[in-house]
Scaffold this active site. Structure first.
Site, short mmCIF file in Angstrom:
data_model
loop_
_atom_site.label_atom_id
_atom_site.label_comp_id
_atom_site.label_asym_id
_atom_site.label_seq_id
_atom_site.Cartn_x
_atom_site.Cartn_y
_atom_site.Cartn_z
N TYR A 83 -8.31 -3.42 4.80
CA TYR A 83 -7.37 -2.34 4.52
C TYR A 83 -6.99 -1.67 5.84
CZ TYR A 83 -8.85 -2.73 -0.39
OH TYR A 83 -9.14 -3.19 -1.66
N ASP A 110 -6.88 -9.56 4.74
CA ASP A 110 -6.97 -8.58 5.82
C ASP A 110 -7.83 -7.40 5.39
OD1 ASP A 110 -5.46 -9.53 7.88
OD2 ASP A 110 -3.80 -8.14 7.63
N PHE A 161 -11.88 -6.23 -0.26
CA PHE A 161 -11.47 -5.50 -1.46
C PHE A 161 -12.21 -4.16 -1.64
CE2 PHE A 161 -10.30 -9.89 -2.53
CZ PHE A 161 -8.96 -9.72 -2.83
#
Length: 225
Positions: A69, A67, A80
């Protein structure tokens, strides 16, 4: 909301059957309704940042996240990664620790991985949008079908790509990848809950470069600048 035109041309060509599919029209309808009452991340213009930074013929490595953030200012379309000036999330801190251990590259104060994306690393989330403060809120709305098609397109049309699959969710995607012509590297997720159970010490960055170089492909510059 017409986001099919907001993606890098080589990807738009490869993924046009997805954009033209009924499920994608339903996904757009969902996002339009969602944005009427909710804050959605990342901004529309950054939903396809991973694709825009890394055309399909330039992909050397795929790092698959789950997903975006879900905190303010964090998501900018790269798995990431966070923009400059945003506090490093715990998983990214652990990625940097392993990068230092593996290649001796010191941890960065910035979590912006755009430099990786421009050097052939496709930082792909399985779900490309999320509701603020609600992880997983846009799962099973159609994005997974779209990103599965992305992974399969890379597998089918490219040779000798490295797929770094961190955690069970990412590892489940290996069925989409032809392991006879690509390198799949699996490990636990870099989150604080699992990093010490096999992510640390897995040496994904050096192993990726060793594989690429063994097939006459230039290594990825993993430096954070």
């Amino acid at each position: 909301m017409t986001i099919d035109q907001k993606i890098e041309e080589s990807w738009r060509e490869k993924l046009m059957p997805q954009f033209d599919s009924p499920y994608f029209a339903e996904l757009i309808d969902f996002l339009i309704e969602e944005q009427k009452t909710q804050v959605v991340y990342p901004p529309v213009a950054e939903i396809f940042s991973a694709f825009d930074a890394c055309p399909i013929d330039q992909v050397k490595v795929v790092i698959l996240g789950q997903d975006p953030y879900h905190g303010p200012g964090q998501a900018h379309g790269l798995s990431f990664s966070v923009p400059d000036g945003i506090k490093l999330p715990p998983s990214l801190k652990n990625i940097f620790k392993e990068l230092d251990s593996d290649l001796g590259l010191e941890q960065s104060h910035s979590g912006n991985l755009s430099s990786w994306a421009k050097r052939g690393v496709l930082l792909l989330n399985a779900t490309l949008t999320v509701r603020k403060s609600s992880p997983g809120s846009h799962q099973k709305k159609g994005w997974e079908t779209f990103t599965d098609a992305t992974i399969k397109s890379i597998s089918d049309e490219r040779q000798h790509v490295v797929f770094l699959l961190w955690g069970n969710y990412a590892r489940a995607k290996k069925e989409l990848i032809d392991s006879s012509k690509h390198f799949i590297h699996e490990s636990p997720h870099p989150s604080p809950f699992s990093a010490r159970h096999g992510f640390f010490g897995s040496k994904p960055f050096s192993k990726a470069n060793n594989y690429l170089e063994s097939h006459g492909i230039g290594a990825v510059d993993w430096s954070l600048n």
